[in-house]
Design an enzyme around this catalytic site. Structure first.
Site, PDB file in Angstrom:
ATOM      1  N   ARG B  34       1.123   4.724  26.598  1.00 32.89           N
ATOM      2  CA  ARG B  34      -0.323   4.488  26.578  1.00 32.89           C
ATOM      3  C   ARG B  34      -0.948   5.204  27.770  1.00 32.89           C
ATOM      4  NH1 ARG B  34      -1.866  -0.968  24.133  1.00 32.89           N
ATOM      5  NH2 ARG B  34      -3.281  -1.109  25.880  1.00 32.89           N
ATOM      6  N   ALA B  37       1.081   5.434  31.196  1.00 32.91           N
ATOM      7  CA  ALA B  37       2.297   6.246  31.068  1.00 32.91           C
ATOM      8  C   ALA B  37       1.929   7.731  30.961  1.00 32.91           C
ATOM      9  CB  ALA B  37       3.099   5.803  29.852  1.00 32.91           C
ATOM     10  N   HIS B  38       0.865   8.033  30.217  1.00 28.24           N
ATOM     11  CA  HIS B  38       0.419   9.426  30.106  1.00 28.24           C
ATOM     12  C   HIS B  38       0.024   9.979  31.481  1.00 28.24           C
ATOM     13  CE1 HIS B  38       0.341   8.980  25.726  1.00 28.24           C
ATOM     14  NE2 HIS B  38       0.117  10.282  25.643  1.00 28.24           N
ATOM     15  N   ARG B  39      -0.710   9.155  32.238  1.00 28.32           N
ATOM     16  CA  ARG B  39      -1.138   9.606  33.567  1.00 28.32           C
ATOM     17  C   ARG B  39       0.074   9.876  34.453  1.00 28.32           C
ATOM     18  NH1 ARG B  39      -5.438   5.968  32.995  1.00 28.32           N
ATOM     19  NH2 ARG B  39      -4.289   4.303  34.025  1.00 28.32           N
TER      20      ARG B  39
END
Lengths: 338, 200
Positions: B34, B37-39
Site C-alpha cells: 500500500r 510500502a510503496h514509499r
C-alpha cells in the site's frame, strides 16, 4: 428520607423534649442511612458490572454480525442489481460480490478486509440503569472483537502515524449519543470502510442556488469519486445545520437508513428518486466498469440552516454496507439483530 | 471474455499479449503493498538498497489484509483489494525500476501508470472491491511478511496463491485504460444529466 423526616420531626419536638433523646434518634437514623448506603452501593456496583458485561457481550456479537453478514435489505438490493444488470463486466463484479457474501457466511470470515473505523449510534433511555458503563463496555468490546473476529487494526494516529493495533484511539470508537424516553439501551454498530469515506465531500454553495446546488454537487461528487468507493454505493446527502451537522446527517443517511425505504417527506422522496435515476444514467457501474448500477440508493436528510449558509455534505457507503443493532433491556435481557 | 492462467514470474511477452477486458488467474507469488510500502520501496531504490523480495516478473497487490497469527503461523482471513488511486503517485517508478508485470487493485489508476504499463510492459487488473473473503480463499499460504513495522495493513505480505482471480485487465500495454474510459464517458454526460435535473 428517614433522616430528613426525622430532622423535621426532631426540630419540631426539640423545643419541648429532651435534647439527648433527639440526638440519640438522629444518631440511630444516621447509622441506618449509612447501612442502607452500604447495601445500596454494593448492589448498584454489581448491577453496573452486570450491565457492563452484558453491553460488552452484545457489542461483540453485533460487531461480529455486522462484519460477517450483510443486512437483508442490502443483500436484496445487490441481488436485484445483479439480476437487472446487462453489462457483462459489471454483472461479473456483482456476481463476485454475491459469491463473496456466501463465502464469508460459510467460513465466518469478514466480508471485506477493511473492517472499518468503528462507530456506535446509541439511543439510551433516560432511565437505563447503567449509562455510565456504556462507553467503557464499547471500548472493551472493540478490543476483544479485534482479536476474536478478527478485525484489521485500522486506527492510525494522524500526527505520529502510529497504529496501536487494537482499533482503539482518540475518539475511536466514536459514539453518537441520543437520549430517549424509556429504560432500554439500543445501538447500531457500523464498521465504516475507508475507501468510500475517502471520497466524501462538504460544500457551501451560495444559498440562493438552493436545491439546484444539491443536485450539481451530488453529480460532481459521483463523477469525482468514480470507481474509488466500490460502487454500487449508497449515497448519503446531508443538507443544512452546519459543517458538522450536515456531515453527521449524510453519514447517518448513508450508513443507517435501510435500503428500499421511502422517505416520509414526499418532496424529498421525489428528489431522492430523481437523483438515483440521474446518477445511474451516468453508467459508471459496479467497480467503475460501466453498467446500470452506480448507486443502490440515494438517501437525503436535512436540518434547518443559517440564512448565510447552505451546507451540503455527501458521504458514500460502499456496497458492503455493514451494520448490526442490539437492544438491551433494563431487566438484563438483550438481542442482536440486523 | 477471454481467460488466461498465468504463473509467476511473468514475462514481458506474456503481458503484452493481454488486452483490456481479458480475465486472468494468477498462480505463484503475489506481494501486497500500500502507500507506506510503496514509499519505502522508492526510498530503497533511491538509496540503491535491495528490497526484501525480488519483484522482477512479479505481481504487486494493493491490499491490506486481515490476518491472524496462531503458533507462529500467519493465516489470511480476508484480503480484498484497496483503492489503487492512492498508489498512482508511485506506481510508474515502481514498474520502471523493479520490473513488476502485474498490478492488482481496485478503482483504477491514472495516466502515469498507464504510460509506464505501455512503455515497460505491465498491466493493471482489478479484483472485485470488498470481496475480501473470496480473495482469502485463493491465498494458500503466507510465505513471509516484511516491513511489519509499518503496521499490519501496510506491511509487505508475500502470499502463495493458486488461481487468484478472476482479475479483469483494465490497463493493458496498448495504452487503453478501461475505468478511465468509463469515467470520461460519464463526465461527457454531465451537462445532459444536469439539464434533465432542471439545471441549465
Amino acid at each position: 428520607m428517614w433522616f430528613i423526616a426525622n430532622l423535621n420531626n426532631s426540630s419540631l419536638i426539640s423545643c419541648y423534649k429532651d435534647v439527648e433523646i433527639v440526638f440519640k434518634s438522629i444518631l440511630i437514623n444516621l447509622f441506618l442511612v449509612y447501612l442502607c448506603a452500604v447495601v445500596d452501593t454494593s448492589s448498584i456496583s454489581s448491577d453496573l458490572e452486570y450491565f457492563a458485561n452484558l453491553i460488552e457481550k452484545a457489542a461483540i456479537e453485533a460487531l461480529t454480525k455486522a462484519t460477517i453478514f450483510l443486512p437483508p435489505d442490502v443483500k436484496n438490493a445487490l441481488k436485484k442489481a445483479y439480476e437487472n444488470e446487462i453489462s457483462e463486466s459489471s454483472k461479473a463484479q456483482l456476481e463476485a460480490i454475491l459469491r463473496n457474501l456466501e463465502v464469508a457466511e460459510k467460513l465466518r470470515k469478514p466480508i471485506c478486509q477493511d473492517t472499518g473505523l468503528i462507530i456506535f449510534y446509541v439511543k439510551v433511555g433516560y432511565d437505563f440503569p447503567a449509562i455510565k458503563v456504556i462507553e467503557k463496555a464499547f471500548v472493551n468490546a472493540v478490543k476483544k472483537a479485534t482479536i476474536e473476529i478478527p478485525l484489521r487494526p485500522n486506527t492510525v494516529n494522524p500526527i505520529t502515524g502510529k497504529n496501536p493495533g487494537n482499533n482503539i484511539g482518540r475518539y475511536v470508537p466514536f459514539i453518537h449519543w441520543e437520549f430517549v424516553e424509556g429504560d432500554s439501551l439500543e445501538f447500531i454498530v457500523v464498521p465504516k470502510g475507508g475507501g468510500s469515506e475517502a471520497v466524501s465531500i462538504l460544500e457551501f454553495p451560495p444559498p440562493g442556488e438552493g436545491l439546484r446546488a444539491v443536485k450539481r454537487v451530488v453529480i460532481d461528487a459521483i463523477l469525482k469519486a468514480g470507481a474509488k468507493p466500490c460502487p454500487p454505493t449508497i449515497v448519503g446527502i446531508g443538507i443544512g445545520g452546519g459543517a458538522d451537522i450536515a456531515a453527521i446527517l449524510a453519514k447517518k443517511a448513508a450508513a443507517l437508513r435501510p435500503l428500499g425505504t421511502e422517505n416520509p417527506d414526499p418532496d424529498i422522496a421525489k428528489l431522492e428518486k430523481e437523483l438515483y435515476e440521474a446518477i445511474n444514467s451516468l453508467e459508471i457501474g459496479a467497480m467503475g466498469l460501466g453498467g446500470k448500477f452506480t448507486v443502490l440508493d440515494v438517501h437525503i436528510e436535512y436540518a434547518h440552516r443559517h440564512p448565510a449558509t447552505y451546507p451540503i455534505a455527501i458521504v458514500f457507503q460502499c456496497w458492503a454496507a455493514r451494520r448490526a443493532s442490539a437492544l438491551i433491556k433494563s431487566d438484563g435481557t438483550y438481542k442482536v439483530y440486523q | 471474455m477471454p481467460t488466461y492462467h498465468l504463473k509467476t514470474p511473468i514475462s514481458e511477452d506474456e503481458v503484452r499479449k493481454l488486452r483490456v477486458g481479458d480475465i486472468i488467474y494468477v498462480t505463484g507469488i503475489i506481494v501486497t503493498a500500500r502507500d507506506a510500502a510503496h514509499r519505502r520501496m522508492l526510498n530503497y531504490i533511491k538509496e540503491g538498497k535491495s528490497l526484501p523480495i525480488d519483484l522482477k516478473g512479479g505481481v504487486i497487490y494493493h491490499c491490506g489484509p486481515v490476518v491472524r497469527k496462531t503458533n507462529e503461523i500467519w493465516e489470511v482471513i480476508a484480503a480484498g483489494p484497496t483503492t489503487s488511486a492512492r498508489m498512482e503517485l508511485y506506481e510508474a517508478e515502481i514498474i520502471k525500476n523493479l520490473g513488476v508485470r502485474i498490478i492488482i487493485g481496485k478503482g483504477g489508476m491514472g495516466s502515469k501508470t498507464a504510460e509506464a504499463c505501455k512503455y515497460y510492459g505491465a498491466i493493471y487488473t482489478v479484483f472485485t472491491g470488498g470481496a475480501g473473503a473470496l480473495a482469502a480463499n485463493a491465498i494458500k499460504k503466507v510465505r513471509k511478511v516484511e516491513w511489519l513495522d509499518l503496521g499490519i495493513p501496510e506491511a509487505l505480505w508475500i502470499f502463495e496463491v493458486e488461481n487468484f482471480g478472476p482479475l479483469l485487465v483494465t490497463i493493458d500495454t496498448t495504452g487503453r485504460n478501461l475505468i478511465a474510459e468509463v469515467i470520461e464517458r460519464a463526465k461527457a454526460k454531465r451537462e445532459e444529466v444536469l439539464k434533465k435535473l432542471g439545471i441549465t
